[in-house]
Design a protein around this motif. Structure first.
Motif, mmCIF file in Angstrom:
data_model
loop_
_atom_site.group_PDB
_atom_site.id
_atom_site.type_symbol
_atom_site.label_atom_id
_atom_site.label_comp_id
_atom_site.label_asym_id
_atom_site.label_seq_id
_atom_site.Cartn_x
_atom_site.Cartn_y
_atom_site.Cartn_z
ATOM 1 N N LYS A 186 0.838 -1.209 0.000
ATOM 2 C CA LYS A 186 0.000 0.000 0.000
ATOM 3 C C LYS A 186 0.870 1.256 0.000
ATOM 4 C CE LYS A 186 -4.423 -1.657 1.487
ATOM 5 N NZ LYS A 186 -4.067 -3.092 1.403
ATOM 6 N N LYS A 187 1.934 1.213 0.783
ATOM 7 C CA LYS A 187 2.854 2.354 0.857
ATOM 8 C C LYS A 187 3.536 2.556 -0.504
ATOM 9 C CE LYS A 187 6.723 4.162 3.588
ATOM 10 N NZ LYS A 187 7.462 4.575 2.405
ATOM 11 N N TRP A 188 3.899 1.449 -1.135
ATOM 12 C CA TRP A 188 4.555 1.523 -2.454
ATOM 13 C C TRP A 188 3.623 2.161 -3.493
ATOM 14 C CZ3 TRP A 188 3.390 -1.643 -6.934
ATOM 15 C CH2 TRP A 188 4.273 -1.446 -8.001
ATOM 16 N N ILE A 189 2.347 1.808 -3.439
ATOM 17 C CA ILE A 189 1.373 2.392 -4.375
ATOM 18 C C ILE A 189 1.282 3.905 -4.151
ATOM 19 C CG2 ILE A 189 -1.076 2.491 -5.007
ATOM 20 C CD1 ILE A 189 -1.189 -0.553 -4.249
ATOM 21 N N THR A 190 1.204 4.286 -2.880
ATOM 22 C CA THR A 190 1.112 5.720 -2.557
ATOM 23 C C THR A 190 2.357 6.469 -3.031
ATOM 24 O OG1 THR A 190 -0.106 5.073 -0.588
ATOM 25 C CG2 THR A 190 0.684 7.345 -0.655
ATOM 26 N N ASP A 191 3.538 5.908 -2.719
ATOM 27 C CA ASP A 191 4.794 6.559 -3.114
ATOM 28 C C ASP A 191 4.909 6.655 -4.630
ATOM 29 O OD1 ASP A 191 5.393 6.660 -0.469
ATOM 30 O OD2 ASP A 191 6.885 5.045 -0.488
ATOM 31 N N THR A 192 4.555 5.550 -5.298
ATOM 32 C CA THR A 192 4.717 5.502 -6.756
ATOM 33 C C THR A 192 3.784 6.490 -7.448
ATOM 34 O OG1 THR A 192 5.340 3.167 -6.610
ATOM 35 C CG2 THR A 192 4.669 3.956 -8.769
ATOM 36 N N THR A 193 2.531 6.520 -7.024
ATOM 37 C CA THR A 193 1.579 7.436 -7.684
ATOM 38 C C THR A 193 1.849 8.896 -7.331
ATOM 39 O OG1 THR A 193 0.022 6.848 -5.933
ATOM 40 C CG2 THR A 193 -0.340 5.851 -8.074
ATOM 41 N N SER A 194 2.460 9.130 -6.168
ATOM 42 C CA SER A 194 2.788 10.524 -5.843
ATOM 43 C C SER A 194 3.938 11.009 -6.726
ATOM 44 C CB SER A 194 3.139 10.688 -4.359
ATOM 45 O OG SER A 194 4.340 10.041 -4.081
ATOM 46 N N ARG A 195 4.831 10.086 -7.098
ATOM 47 C CA ARG A 195 5.930 10.446 -8.009
ATOM 48 C C ARG A 195 5.444 10.539 -9.449
ATOM 49 N NH1 ARG A 195 9.281 6.934 -5.206
ATOM 50 N NH2 ARG A 195 8.829 5.314 -6.724
ATOM 51 N N ASP A 196 4.568 9.605 -9.820
ATOM 52 C CA ASP A 196 4.098 9.526 -11.214
ATOM 53 C C ASP A 196 2.625 9.100 -11.203
ATOM 54 O OD1 ASP A 196 3.563 9.030 -13.843
ATOM 55 O OD2 ASP A 196 5.175 7.580 -14.141
ATOM 56 N N PRO A 197 1.716 10.085 -11.238
ATOM 57 C CA PRO A 197 0.279 9.776 -11.114
ATOM 58 C C PRO A 197 -0.240 8.819 -12.190
ATOM 59 C CG PRO A 197 0.683 12.138 -10.908
ATOM 60 C CD PRO A 197 1.975 11.524 -11.318
ATOM 61 N N LYS A 198 0.451 8.771 -13.352
ATOM 62 C CA LYS A 198 -0.020 7.912 -14.443
ATOM 63 C C LYS A 198 0.666 6.545 -14.462
ATOM 64 C CE LYS A 198 -2.008 10.944 -17.823
ATOM 65 N NZ LYS A 198 -1.871 12.297 -17.337
ATOM 66 N N PHE A 199 1.499 6.273 -13.469
ATOM 67 C CA PHE A 199 2.329 5.058 -13.501
ATOM 68 C C PHE A 199 1.509 3.797 -13.742
ATOM 69 C CE2 PHE A 199 4.514 1.397 -11.700
ATOM 70 C CZ PHE A 199 5.781 1.530 -12.257
ATOM 71 N N PHE A 200 0.412 3.633 -13.014
ATOM 72 C CA PHE A 200 -0.342 2.375 -13.127
ATOM 73 C C PHE A 200 -1.231 2.346 -14.376
ATOM 74 C CE2 PHE A 200 0.967 2.343 -8.682
ATOM 75 C CZ PHE A 200 1.580 1.097 -8.651
ATOM 76 N N ASP A 201 -1.552 3.522 -14.920
ATOM 77 C CA ASP A 201 -2.266 3.549 -16.207
ATOM 78 C C ASP A 201 -1.355 2.991 -17.292
ATOM 79 O OD1 ASP A 201 -4.400 4.718 -14.974
ATOM 80 O OD2 ASP A 201 -3.770 6.770 -15.445
ATOM 81 N N VAL A 202 -0.094 3.424 -17.264
ATOM 82 C CA VAL A 202 0.882 2.950 -18.263
ATOM 83 C C VAL A 202 1.158 1.461 -18.046
ATOM 84 C CG1 VAL A 202 3.268 3.185 -19.112
ATOM 85 C CG2 VAL A 202 1.940 5.228 -18.503
ATOM 86 N N LEU A 203 1.353 1.081 -16.778
ATOM 87 C CA LEU A 203 1.668 -0.317 -16.459
ATOM 88 C C LEU A 203 0.541 -1.252 -16.903
ATOM 89 C CD1 LEU A 203 4.149 -1.586 -15.016
ATOM 90 C CD2 LEU A 203 2.742 -1.744 -12.962
ATOM 91 N N GLY A 204 -0.674 -0.798 -16.730
ATOM 92 C CA GLY A 204 -1.831 -1.624 -17.076
ATOM 93 C C GLY A 204 -2.090 -1.722 -18.570
ATOM 94 N N GLY A 216 0.068 -2.550 -20.919
ATOM 95 C CA GLY A 216 0.851 -3.584 -21.611
ATOM 96 C C GLY A 216 2.325 -3.463 -21.305
ATOM 97 N N GLN A 217 3.105 -4.445 -21.810
ATOM 98 C CA GLN A 217 4.535 -4.422 -21.550
ATOM 99 C C GLN A 217 5.326 -4.525 -22.848
ATOM 100 O OE1 GLN A 217 6.273 -7.813 -19.554
ATOM 101 N NE2 GLN A 217 4.820 -9.286 -20.424
ATOM 102 N N SER A 218 6.465 -3.848 -22.882
ATOM 103 C CA SER A 218 7.389 -3.994 -24.010
ATOM 104 C C SER A 218 8.825 -3.891 -23.490
ATOM 105 C CB SER A 218 7.135 -2.958 -25.089
ATOM 106 O OG SER A 218 7.219 -1.660 -24.539
ATOM 107 N N PRO A 219 9.198 -4.850 -22.607
ATOM 108 C CA PRO A 219 10.558 -4.806 -22.036
ATOM 109 C C PRO A 219 11.610 -5.095 -23.107
ATOM 110 C CG PRO A 219 9.477 -6.862 -21.457
ATOM 111 C CD PRO A 219 8.444 -6.017 -22.149
ATOM 112 N N GLN A 220 12.789 -4.533 -22.907
ATOM 113 C CA GLN A 220 13.906 -4.747 -23.844
ATOM 114 C C GLN A 220 14.840 -5.856 -23.366
ATOM 115 O OE1 GLN A 220 14.458 -2.463 -26.839
ATOM 116 N NE2 GLN A 220 12.327 -2.732 -26.281
ATOM 117 N N PRO A 275 8.944 -1.908 -12.666
ATOM 118 C CA PRO A 275 8.060 -2.894 -13.285
ATOM 119 C C PRO A 275 7.844 -2.509 -14.750
ATOM 120 C CG PRO A 275 7.190 -2.265 -11.148
ATOM 121 C CD PRO A 275 8.375 -1.367 -11.416
ATOM 122 N N GLY A 276 7.920 -3.498 -15.635
ATOM 123 C CA GLY A 276 7.756 -3.209 -17.060
ATOM 124 C C GLY A 276 9.070 -3.174 -17.820
#
Ligand code: ZN
Length: 216
Positions: free
Chosen positions: A13-31, A33-37, A58-59
């Motif tokens: 839960k803390k990770w979700i809060t920290d991540t979205t505070s840094r990048d509000p769109k992070f989970f929209d992008v993560l959800g 799809g993936q294109s790892p190199q 992640p990703g």
């Protein structure tokens, strides 16, 4: 070190809060799809997590881990991960990542039976036998183990190049580099072994596949 199962979910839960505070769109992008190199084939050892030691998110890295980062040609799990990452995701780099102090490598150097896992570790004994002359000259057990870790990574890189999946990608001109890397658990350093390979030109004849030329 965390011992509480419940704590994992509190941390989440803390990770979700920290991540979205840094990048509000992070989970929209993560959800979306993936294109790892990168495909990381590493050891299951808890001390060598792909994302943390490379400062990635992640990703970024597709991951397969097993005991002593092995590439066994009958391992359907490894082959499926390799096939999917190369042919569907189109990763450009496959990294075999060993680590010094590997319990699997150390167990394989010994003669004590440890159970079912002996069948897995036997593949590392085969690597030892291939390089017996060099390894038998090393007296210090730690230095010997460190060198076997490196040689084992090199053999697993070679095993990847033997697969039809990798050779087929190369034959169609797909950009794909296979790398050998070792993680130093004492310093945190990730060291490239300088054995990267991107074609089968130097491969022993017997392992080469005559792939059909790509359709144009
Ligand atoms: Zn290990």
């Amino acid at each position: 070190m965390i011992r509480s199962y419940k704590k994992l979910f509190e941390n989440n839960k803390k990770w979700i809060t920290d991540t979205t505070s840094r990048d509000p769109k992070f989970f929209d992008v993560l959800g979306s799809g993936q294109s790892p190199q990168f495909l990381w084939i590493g050891c299951s050892d808890s001390r060598v997590p792909a994302n943390e030691v490379t400062g990635t998110l992640p990703g970024d890295i597709f991951v397969h881990r097993n005991i002593a980062n092995m590439v066994i040609h009958t391992d359907m799990s490894m082959l499926s991960v390799l096939d999917y990452s190369v042919n569907v995701l189109g990763v450009k780099h496959v990294m075999v990542v060993g680590h010094y102090g590997c319990g699997g490598v150390n167990a394989a150097m010994g003669n004590k039976p440890v159970g079912l896992i002996d069948n897995w570790l036997r593949h590392i004994k085969d690597v030892y036998r291939l390089h017996e002359q060099e390894l038998d000259l090393i007296d210090d057990p730690k230095a010997k183990s460190d060198r076997l870790v490196e040689l084992n990574v090199a053999e697993q890189v070679f095993n990847l190049t033997k697969t039809s999946i990798v050779q087929n990608a190369w034959s169609t001109g797909q950009e794909l580099l296979i790398h050998g890397v070792v993680f130093d658990i004492h310093t945190g350093e990730l060291n490239d072994l300088g054995i990267s390979v991107g074609d089968n030109s130097k491969m022993d004849y017997v392992y080469k596949f005559d792939m059909a030329p790509a359709l144009t």
